[in-house]
Design a protein around this motif. Structure first.
Motif, mmCIF file in Angstrom:
data_model
loop_
_atom_site.group_PDB
_atom_site.id
_atom_site.type_symbol
_atom_site.label_atom_id
_atom_site.label_comp_id
_atom_site.label_asym_id
_atom_site.label_seq_id
_atom_site.Cartn_x
_atom_site.Cartn_y
_atom_site.Cartn_z
ATOM 1 N N SER A 86 0.836 -1.205 0.000
ATOM 2 C CA SER A 86 0.000 0.000 0.000
ATOM 3 C C SER A 86 0.869 1.253 0.000
ATOM 4 O O SER A 86 0.530 2.243 -0.655
ATOM 5 N N GLU A 87 1.994 1.213 0.702
ATOM 6 C CA GLU A 87 2.914 2.350 0.711
ATOM 7 C C GLU A 87 3.497 2.592 -0.683
ATOM 8 O O GLU A 87 3.681 3.733 -1.097
ATOM 9 N N ALA A 90 0.932 4.291 -2.755
ATOM 10 C CA ALA A 90 0.940 5.722 -2.409
ATOM 11 C C ALA A 90 2.070 6.424 -3.148
ATOM 12 O O ALA A 90 1.898 7.534 -3.670
ATOM 13 N N ARG A 148 -6.539 4.434 0.144
ATOM 14 C CA ARG A 148 -5.524 4.184 1.173
ATOM 15 C C ARG A 148 -4.231 4.912 0.808
ATOM 16 O O ARG A 148 -3.570 5.494 1.665
ATOM 17 N N GLY A 149 -3.872 4.903 -0.476
ATOM 18 C CA GLY A 149 -2.659 5.585 -0.922
ATOM 19 C C GLY A 149 -2.702 7.080 -0.636
ATOM 20 O O GLY A 149 -1.727 7.666 -0.165
ATOM 21 N N GLN A 151 -4.519 8.480 1.658
ATOM 22 C CA GLN A 151 -4.468 8.603 3.114
ATOM 23 C C GLN A 151 -3.025 8.485 3.629
ATOM 24 O O GLN A 151 -2.617 9.240 4.504
ATOM 25 N N ILE A 152 -2.276 7.553 3.070
ATOM 26 C CA ILE A 152 -0.876 7.384 3.467
ATOM 27 C C ILE A 152 -0.088 8.652 3.142
ATOM 28 O O ILE A 152 0.681 9.147 3.979
ATOM 29 N N ARG A 153 -0.279 9.182 1.939
ATOM 30 C CA ARG A 153 0.439 10.398 1.542
ATOM 31 C C ARG A 153 0.121 11.567 2.455
ATOM 32 O O ARG A 153 0.970 12.414 2.714
ATOM 33 N N HIS A 159 -4.837 4.188 7.313
ATOM 34 C CA HIS A 159 -3.850 3.133 7.116
ATOM 35 C C HIS A 159 -3.161 2.832 8.443
ATOM 36 O O HIS A 159 -2.609 3.706 9.086
ATOM 37 N N LYS A 160 -3.227 1.595 8.829
ATOM 38 C CA LYS A 160 -2.600 1.197 10.120
ATOM 39 C C LYS A 160 -1.522 0.195 9.889
ATOM 40 O O LYS A 160 -1.520 -0.583 9.033
#
Length: 160
Positions: A86-87, A90, A148-149, A151-153, A159-160
């Protein structure tokens, strides 16, 4: 705001897929200009020959190419694509935005996948898993990963 397209071969019919995709589309409205394009899947006989499948994929590829905006970074969703965390997804979103592409376009094929030429010409090829999923479920999974990407950015708590 970044433009993201998801071009899909096949129309969703099942309510649970439609609802899930709509929820992620709504969430993504905060991060990007999302456009989902559904294209018809070519009709094939019950047991198509490899040549019939190839011709159908070529016709679907023509329709996909007609929808792609100029200066798009194209990501082909295919089983032989690269598995990414997922990272890393992102990072892909960020790379496309910083690379000057006007649009990041994800391609999801129909029952028989995507034309080889589309996959070859893609900026990136992405695989969700070596397992096979219905292409409608793949759309929901992709929308979730795009959300999710972002959100990570942003450093969000999703993202947990």
């Amino acid at each position: 705001m970044q433009r993201v397209m998801v071009i899909c071969v096949g129309k969703m019919k099942e309510r649970f897929y439609i609802d899930a995709a709509a929820e992620y589309a709504k969430r993504l409205g905060r991060y990007c200009r999302l456009e989902i394009v559904e294209l018809p899947e070519q009709r094939l006989p019950e047991n198509p020959s490899p040549a019939e499948i190839e011709r159908a994929l070529a016709k679907e590829a023509e329709a996909i190419r007609a929808k792609l905006p100029p200066a798009s970074a194209v990501v082909a969703m295919c089983i032989e694509g690269k598995l990414r965390s997922s990272e890393e997804v992102a990072g892909l979103l960020g790379d496309a935005a910083s690379g000057g592409e006007k649009c990041l376009a994800f391609l999801i094929g129909g029952s028989f996948g995507l034309d080889e030429g589309l996959k070859k010409d893609a900026w990136a090829r992405l695989s969700m898993s070596p397992m096979t999923f219905p292409h409608h479920l793949a759309r929901v999974m992709l929308l979730e990963q795009i959300y999710r990407g972002f959100q990570i950015r942003e450093g969000g708590k999703y993202h947990k």
